[in-house]
Design a protein around this motif. Structure first.
Motif, PDB file in Angstrom:
ATOM      1  N   ASP A 120       1.048  -1.462   0.121  1.00  0.00           N
ATOM      2  CA  ASP A 120       0.103  -0.270  -0.051  1.00  0.00           C
ATOM      3  C   ASP A 120       1.531   1.602   0.172  1.00  0.00           C
ATOM      4  N   ILE A 121       1.528   1.261  -0.821  1.00  0.00           N
ATOM      5  CA  ILE A 121       2.356   2.791  -1.736  1.00  0.00           C
ATOM      6  C   ILE A 121       1.813   4.113  -0.187  1.00  0.00           C
ATOM      7  N   ASP A 122       0.390   4.614  -0.957  1.00  0.00           N
ATOM      8  CA  ASP A 122       0.363   5.428  -1.144  1.00  0.00           C
ATOM      9  C   ASP A 122      -0.066   5.364   0.909  1.00  0.00           C
ATOM     10  N   LYS A 123      -0.647   4.794   1.199  1.00  0.00           N
ATOM     11  CA  LYS A 123      -0.361   4.701   3.213  1.00  0.00           C
ATOM     12  C   LYS A 123       0.728   4.991   3.106  1.00  0.00           C
ATOM     13  N   MET A 124       2.114   4.129   2.405  1.00  0.00           N
ATOM     14  CA  MET A 124       3.370   4.309   3.170  1.00  0.00           C
ATOM     15  C   MET A 124       3.757   5.547   2.937  1.00  0.00           C
ATOM     16  N   VAL A 125       3.023   6.596   1.904  1.00  0.00           N
ATOM     17  CA  VAL A 125       3.953   8.137   1.729  1.00  0.00           C
ATOM     18  C   VAL A 125       3.414   8.470   2.705  1.00  0.00           C
ATOM     19  N   LYS A 126       1.473   8.620   2.823  1.00  0.00           N
ATOM     20  CA  LYS A 126       1.126   9.353   3.815  1.00  0.00           C
ATOM     21  C   LYS A 126       2.192   8.586   5.091  1.00  0.00           C
TER      22      LYS A 126
END
Length: 335
Positions: A120-126
């Motif tokens: 879950d790259i989006d969550k990792m970024v956040k």
């Protein structure tokens, strides 16, 4: 050209000590710093544990002046918890804040932390953005190539995390699915280094267990530095040996028996100092075999060291080892 993380100058080609659970504690870090490690990280610390004020998590925040530069590594699955944990860890006074997006073990990854974030790259970024905003310290990340062979997404990870402000990236050359099996593959790490968009230091990790490999991979994969983990257990001299080889192209003689015994004693003393006599002696047991790897017929001494609880007797056993093996060939010649 020196490698820098924020304002921290790590020299031309730094050697990093990997954060290893139940290994990279202050006593172990002490002997590795003496062995030549340029940058070290704590064992990974649970963000939830820090917020709950769990004693085990809090104790892992212990850092000492002689260790600098030192990074505290945290992990978790909840963005708000990671933000809070970052604030708590920052107060411990490290030089760097590191996020673990690489741990493959079940009780971490299956709870949505560590390498699970590679799904879950989006969550990792956040999550990373929340950590960067919660501290004045430079933030670094350690991760893997991807979740499995079909999802090697570390190139996207590198770009997106750099864009939100991380200041260095360490990549372990395996996927989560590989755990620690098979061989580490550093080719993707080289691709990231060659990506003109990537400006932050990129460190390679995985399978570096000899000076030859460190030297060959430095050239072949173009990394800014190397992180060493398991090869330093019981052998903190690997850092100075690699550095000597880089500088001269020659092998530094391996540690003498005396040096091994001194390092082992120092590790034991620091362990007792930090954890108290009972736990200090108990937790040292996993290290004895590694310090004396290669000594013929060492098993009986190992058994004695592992069973003994009396600190004075342990030192007496080490005296006996020194006496018995003083005329044995140097370890490097036996290996």
């Amino acid at each position: 050209m020196s490698v820098k993380i924020g304002n921290i100058d790590l020299g031309e080609f730094p050697l990093l000590l990997a954060p290893m659970e139940d290994v990279s504690d202050p006593p172990f870090r002490y002997v590795c710093k003496q062995g030549g490690a340029d940058l070290m990280y704590t064992e990974f610390i649970s963000s939830e544990g820090l917020i709950r004020d769990a004693a085990k998590s809090r104790q892992k925040l212990d850092i000492f002046e002689y260790e600098r530069p030192i990074g505290i590594q945290i992990f978790g699955s909840d963005i708000e918890s990671m933000r809070e944990a970052t604030e708590i860890a920052t107060l411990a006074g490290p030089d760097i804040m590191d996020i673990n997006y690489g741990c493959p073990v079940k009780n971490v990854a299956c709870r949505g932390a560590g390498s699970a974030l590679l799904q879950d790259i989006d969550k990792m970024v956040k999550m990373t953005e929340a950590v960067v905003k919660a501290t004045h310290l430079p933030v670094t990340v350690k991760t893997r190539l991807g979740w499995d062979d079909n999802t090697k997404n570390v190139e996207e990870v590198a770009e997106r995390l750099q864009d939100i402000g991380i200041q260095a990236l360490t990549i372990h050359g395996r996927t989560r699915a590989q755990l620690y099996k098979g061989e580490a593959d550093w080719t993707l790490i080289r691709e990231i280094k060659r990506n003109p968009r990537i400006k932050i230091p990129v460190f390679g990790n995985g399978d570096v267990d000899s000076v030859e490999k460190a030297a060959a991979w430095r050239m072949e994969y173009e990394v800014d530095g190397i992180m060493i983990g398991r090869a330093a257990i019981g052998y903190p001299w690997i850092f100075r040996e690699v550095k000597h080889f880089f500088k001269t192209g020659e092998h530094l003689p391996g540690p003498t028996l005396d040096e091994r015994i001194v390092a082992c004693r120092t590790h034991l003393d620091k362990s007792i100092e930090w954890k108290g006599p009972k736990l200090g002696v108990f937790e040292m047991r996993r290290h004895y075999a590694n310090y004396f790897k290669g000594l013929p017929d060492f098993k009986s001494y190992r058994m004695m060291l592992v069973k003994e609880e009396n600190i004075t007797v342990i030192h007496q056993i080490l005296d006996e080892v020194a006496e018995k093996y003083e005329n044995v060939l140097p370890f490097s010649e036996m290996a």
